[in-house]
Design a protein around this motif. Structure first.
Motif, PDB file in Angstrom:
ATOM      1  N   LEU A  52       0.850  -1.184   0.000  1.00 36.47           N
ATOM      2  CA  LEU A  52       0.000   0.000   0.000  1.00 36.47           C
ATOM      3  C   LEU A  52       0.889   1.238   0.000  1.00 36.47           C
ATOM      4  CD1 LEU A  52      -2.753   1.463   0.386  1.00 36.47           C
ATOM      5  CD2 LEU A  52      -2.417   1.158   2.863  1.00 36.47           C
ATOM      6  N   VAL A  53       0.608   2.185  -0.908  1.00 33.23           N
ATOM      7  CA  VAL A  53       1.376   3.429  -0.986  1.00 33.23           C
ATOM      8  C   VAL A  53       0.412   4.601  -0.804  1.00 33.23           C
ATOM      9  CG1 VAL A  53       2.915   4.857  -2.379  1.00 33.23           C
ATOM     10  CG2 VAL A  53       3.065   2.359  -2.523  1.00 33.23           C
ATOM     11  N   LEU A  54       0.535   5.290   0.305  1.00 31.26           N
ATOM     12  CA  LEU A  54      -0.296   6.461   0.567  1.00 31.26           C
ATOM     13  C   LEU A  54       0.453   7.704   0.109  1.00 31.26           C
ATOM     14  CD1 LEU A  54      -2.851   7.674   1.843  1.00 31.26           C
ATOM     15  CD2 LEU A  54      -1.580   7.820   4.005  1.00 31.26           C
ATOM     16  N   GLY A  55      -0.243   8.583  -0.631  1.00 25.22           N
ATOM     17  CA  GLY A  55       0.420   9.734  -1.232  1.00 25.22           C
ATOM     18  C   GLY A  55       1.203   9.316  -2.460  1.00 25.22           C
ATOM     19  N   ALA A  56       0.568   8.510  -3.302  1.00 22.47           N
ATOM     20  CA  ALA A  56       1.258   7.893  -4.447  1.00 22.47           C
ATOM     21  C   ALA A  56       1.339   8.803  -5.663  1.00 22.47           C
ATOM     22  CB  ALA A  56       0.553   6.595  -4.834  1.00 22.47           C
ATOM     23  N   GLY A  57       0.732   9.990  -5.592  1.00 24.88           N
ATOM     24  CA  GLY A  57       0.759  10.893  -6.737  1.00 24.88           C
ATOM     25  C   GLY A  57       2.175  11.240  -7.160  1.00 24.88           C
ATOM     26  N   GLY A  58       2.391  11.310  -8.454  1.00 24.49           N
ATOM     27  CA  GLY A  58       3.736  11.512  -8.992  1.00 24.49           C
ATOM     28  C   GLY A  58       4.368  10.198  -9.399  1.00 24.49           C
ATOM     29  N   GLY A  59       4.182   9.161  -8.576  1.00 28.69           N
ATOM     30  CA  GLY A  59       4.576   7.810  -8.953  1.00 28.69           C
ATOM     31  C   GLY A  59       6.037   7.459  -8.795  1.00 28.69           C
ATOM     32  N   LEU A  60       6.854   8.347  -8.221  1.00 26.84           N
ATOM     33  CA  LEU A  60       8.290   8.078  -8.184  1.00 26.84           C
ATOM     34  C   LEU A  60       8.627   6.888  -7.298  1.00 26.84           C
ATOM     35  CD1 LEU A  60       9.712  11.721  -8.052  1.00 26.84           C
ATOM     36  CD2 LEU A  60       9.490  10.198 -10.027  1.00 26.84           C
ATOM     37  N   GLU A  61       8.011   6.797  -6.107  1.00 29.32           N
ATOM     38  CA  GLU A  61       8.308   5.649  -5.259  1.00 29.32           C
ATOM     39  C   GLU A  61       7.693   4.375  -5.809  1.00 29.32           C
ATOM     40  OE1 GLU A  61       6.198   8.194  -4.704  1.00 29.32           O
ATOM     41  OE2 GLU A  61       5.435   8.029  -2.656  1.00 29.32           O
ATOM     42  N   LEU A  62       6.538   4.481  -6.463  1.00 28.90           N
ATOM     43  CA  LEU A  62       5.948   3.308  -7.112  1.00 28.90           C
ATOM     44  C   LEU A  62       6.887   2.764  -8.181  1.00 28.90           C
ATOM     45  CD1 LEU A  62       2.239   4.433  -7.550  1.00 28.90           C
ATOM     46  CD2 LEU A  62       3.006   2.439  -6.255  1.00 28.90           C
ATOM     47  N   LYS A  63       7.431   3.639  -8.978  1.00 28.27           N
ATOM     48  CA  LYS A  63       8.352   3.208 -10.038  1.00 28.27           C
ATOM     49  C   LYS A  63       9.587   2.537  -9.445  1.00 28.27           C
ATOM     50  CE  LYS A  63      11.212   4.930 -13.833  1.00 28.27           C
ATOM     51  NZ  LYS A  63      11.698   6.134 -14.559  1.00 28.27           N
ATOM     52  N   ALA A  64      10.178   3.159  -8.419  1.00 31.54           N
ATOM     53  CA  ALA A  64      11.391   2.611  -7.815  1.00 31.54           C
ATOM     54  C   ALA A  64      11.130   1.238  -7.202  1.00 31.54           C
ATOM     55  CB  ALA A  64      11.920   3.580  -6.756  1.00 31.54           C
ATOM     56  N   MET A  83      -2.012  14.699  -9.780  1.00 33.28           N
ATOM     57  CA  MET A  83      -0.833  13.945  -9.369  1.00 33.28           C
ATOM     58  C   MET A  83      -0.956  12.475  -9.753  1.00 33.28           C
ATOM     59  SD  MET A  83       1.453  15.938  -8.054  1.00 33.28           S
ATOM     60  CE  MET A  83       2.476  14.895  -7.025  1.00 33.28           C
ATOM     61  N   LEU A  84      -2.160  11.929  -9.705  1.00 32.81           N
ATOM     62  CA  LEU A  84      -2.352  10.550 -10.150  1.00 32.81           C
ATOM     63  C   LEU A  84      -2.127  10.412 -11.647  1.00 32.81           C
ATOM     64  CD1 LEU A  84      -5.427   9.384  -8.053  1.00 32.81           C
ATOM     65  CD2 LEU A  84      -3.055   8.640  -7.817  1.00 32.81           C
ATOM     66  N   ALA A  85      -2.515  11.423 -12.409  1.00 28.83           N
ATOM     67  CA  ALA A  85      -2.253  11.392 -13.848  1.00 28.83           C
ATOM     68  C   ALA A  85      -0.751  11.388 -14.108  1.00 28.83           C
ATOM     69  CB  ALA A  85      -2.921  12.591 -14.522  1.00 28.83           C
ATOM     70  N   ALA A  86      -0.007  12.174 -13.323  1.00 28.91           N
ATOM     71  CA  ALA A  86       1.453  12.168 -13.444  1.00 28.91           C
ATOM     72  C   ALA A  86       2.019  10.810 -13.072  1.00 28.91           C
ATOM     73  CB  ALA A  86       2.056  13.268 -12.567  1.00 28.91           C
ATOM     74  N   ALA A  87       1.428  10.172 -12.063  1.00 27.80           N
ATOM     75  CA  ALA A  87       1.893   8.846 -11.659  1.00 27.80           C
ATOM     76  C   ALA A  87       1.717   7.834 -12.782  1.00 27.80           C
ATOM     77  CB  ALA A  87       1.140   8.383 -10.408  1.00 27.80           C
ATOM     78  N   LYS A  88       0.610   7.911 -13.493  1.00 28.37           N
ATOM     79  CA  LYS A  88       0.379   6.990 -14.612  1.00 28.37           C
ATOM     80  C   LYS A  88       1.476   7.116 -15.655  1.00 28.37           C
ATOM     81  CE  LYS A  88      -4.663   6.747 -14.163  1.00 28.37           C
ATOM     82  NZ  LYS A  88      -5.970   7.061 -14.807  1.00 28.37           N
ATOM     83  N   ASP A  89       1.902   8.337 -15.918  1.00 30.15           N
ATOM     84  CA  ASP A  89       2.988   8.546 -16.888  1.00 30.15           C
ATOM     85  C   ASP A  89       4.307   7.994 -16.355  1.00 30.15           C
ATOM     86  OD1 ASP A  89       1.259   9.836 -18.635  1.00 30.15           O
ATOM     87  OD2 ASP A  89       1.736  11.833 -17.868  1.00 30.15           O
ATOM     88  N   THR A  90       4.534   8.139 -15.049  1.00 33.40           N
ATOM     89  CA  THR A  90       5.813   7.745 -14.459  1.00 33.40           C
ATOM     90  C   THR A  90       5.966   6.230 -14.378  1.00 33.40           C
ATOM     91  OG1 THR A  90       5.903   9.770 -13.135  1.00 33.40           O
ATOM     92  CG2 THR A  90       7.245   7.919 -12.385  1.00 33.40           C
ATOM     93  N   ILE A  91       4.914   5.527 -13.999  1.00 28.40           N
ATOM     94  CA  ILE A  91       5.042   4.081 -13.764  1.00 28.40           C
ATOM     95  C   ILE A  91       5.157   3.288 -15.057  1.00 28.40           C
ATOM     96  CG2 ILE A  91       3.894   4.190 -11.543  1.00 28.40           C
ATOM     97  CD1 ILE A  91       1.333   3.267 -12.823  1.00 28.40           C
ATOM     98  N   GLY A  92       4.678   3.846 -16.170  1.00 27.47           N
ATOM     99  CA  GLY A  92       4.888   3.263 -17.490  1.00 27.47           C
ATOM    100  C   GLY A  92       4.658   1.773 -17.570  1.00 27.47           C
ATOM    101  N   PRO A  93       5.716   0.985 -17.833  1.00 20.53           N
ATOM    102  CA  PRO A  93       5.564  -0.450 -18.080  1.00 20.53           C
ATOM    103  C   PRO A  93       5.130  -1.252 -16.860  1.00 20.53           C
ATOM    104  CG  PRO A  93       7.891   0.140 -17.931  1.00 20.53           C
ATOM    105  CD  PRO A  93       7.121   1.427 -17.962  1.00 20.53           C
ATOM    106  N   HIS A  94       5.116  -0.632 -15.688  1.00 16.84           N
ATOM    107  CA  HIS A  94       4.727  -1.347 -14.473  1.00 16.84           C
ATOM    108  C   HIS A  94       3.240  -1.210 -14.176  1.00 16.84           C
ATOM    109  CE1 HIS A  94       9.019  -1.668 -13.813  1.00 16.84           C
ATOM    110  NE2 HIS A  94       9.126  -0.354 -13.835  1.00 16.84           N
ATOM    111  N   ALA A  95       2.499  -0.549 -15.045  1.00 19.52           N
ATOM    112  CA  ALA A  95       1.100  -0.209 -14.771  1.00 19.52           C
ATOM    113  C   ALA A  95       0.233  -1.434 -14.487  1.00 19.52           C
ATOM    114  CB  ALA A  95       0.516   0.582 -15.942  1.00 19.52           C
ATOM    115  N   ALA A  96       0.555  -2.568 -15.083  1.00 12.61           N
ATOM    116  CA  ALA A  96      -0.280  -3.758 -14.894  1.00 12.61           C
ATOM    117  C   ALA A  96      -0.252  -4.258 -13.455  1.00 12.61           C
ATOM    118  CB  ALA A  96       0.181  -4.868 -15.843  1.00 12.61           C
ATOM    119  N   ARG A  97       0.780  -3.893 -12.706  1.00 11.57           N
ATOM    120  CA  ARG A  97       0.901  -4.353 -11.312  1.00 11.57           C
ATOM    121  C   ARG A  97       0.483  -3.280 -10.308  1.00 11.57           C
ATOM    122  NH1 ARG A  97       6.162  -5.350  -9.647  1.00 11.57           N
ATOM    123  NH2 ARG A  97       7.180  -4.472 -11.474  1.00 11.57           N
TER     124      ARG A  97
END
Length: 225
Positions: A52-64, A83-97
């Motif tokens: 669980l990631v709280l404050g996930a907007g931007g997606g940088l920690e999700l990507k890492a 910020m969630l829209a930015a996260a979608k761009d950042t996570i890229g190929p990991h979006a399925a997970r």
């Protein structure tokens, strides 16, 4: 009734568009913070764990985290649609997970999760919502699951408080004597002393609370449900 926190006003499209480039320059040891978070979670999370990631907007920690742990799946929550829209761009190929949820901790799935993360977010949450937010996170964690929390936290006594604010502004490239910047920190952020942060984690039911990161105005803890 599910608790609702007020949405911080500064997380619109303009902030979202600069977040990925600007934030690493403002946080001492930003990449190291992500690496340590990944390591600490991995000590207690299985290879196919749910995070669980709280404050996930931007997606940088999700990507890492997704790059370091290809078997993990994630639920990320954030109150800012931009910020969630930015996260979608950042996570890229990991979006399925990764599943992204627009809202607050009350809008997160019930879990149970094998670990949780909240980076660079809690200083935007008003004091009166902090403890309940921590309780809501813990309620969603499996027994013994790790939780990593990092944000701005420094002594609220003088002269330590003023010195920490000045150092925070200077590290971000600003003038530490700029009164407008100093006032913005006082107005837009809720900053607690580290000992109060740890007391809240304990009150929420977390155990083995350990400080693992300190970078000027920022602090990070790992603890367990």
């Amino acid at each position: 009734m599910k608790p609702r926190n007020p949405t911080p006003p500064a997380f619109g499209a303009g902030h979202a568009s600069t977040y990925a480039a600007g934030t690493p320059r403002k946080v001492p040891g930003f990449d190291g913070l992500h690496a340590m978070t990944s390591q600490l979670l991995a000590e207690g999370v299985k290879e196919d764990g749910k995070i669980l990631v709280l404050g996930a907007g931007g997606g940088l920690e999700l990507k890492a985290l997704a790059e370091n742990h290809p078997g993990w799946t994630f639920d990320g929550v954030d109150p800012s649609a931009d910020m969630l829209a930015a996260a979608k761009d950042t996570i890229g190929p990991h979006a399925a997970r990764i599943r992204l949820h627009h809202g607050y901790i009350a809008d997160a799935p019930d879990g149970p999760f094998d670990g949780a993360v909240c980076l660079l977010t809690f200083h935007f949450i008003p004091r009166e919502h902090r403890l309940e937010t921590l309780r809501q996170i813990r309620r969603r964690l499996a027994p013994g699951a790790p939780f990593v929390l990092a944000h701005i936290s420094f002594a609220q006594t003088e002269p330590e408080r003023s010195q920490s604010i000045a150092r925070h502004i200077a590290f971000g490239g600003g003038d530490p004597q700029n009164q407008a910047a100093r006032s913005a920190i006082a107005t837009n952020l809720t900053i607690l002393a580290p000992e109060e942060e740890e007391a809240m984690l304990k009150a929420a039911g977390f155990t083995d609370i350990t400080l693992f990161y300190a970078g000027l105005s920022f602090r990070g803890w790992v603890c367990y449900a």
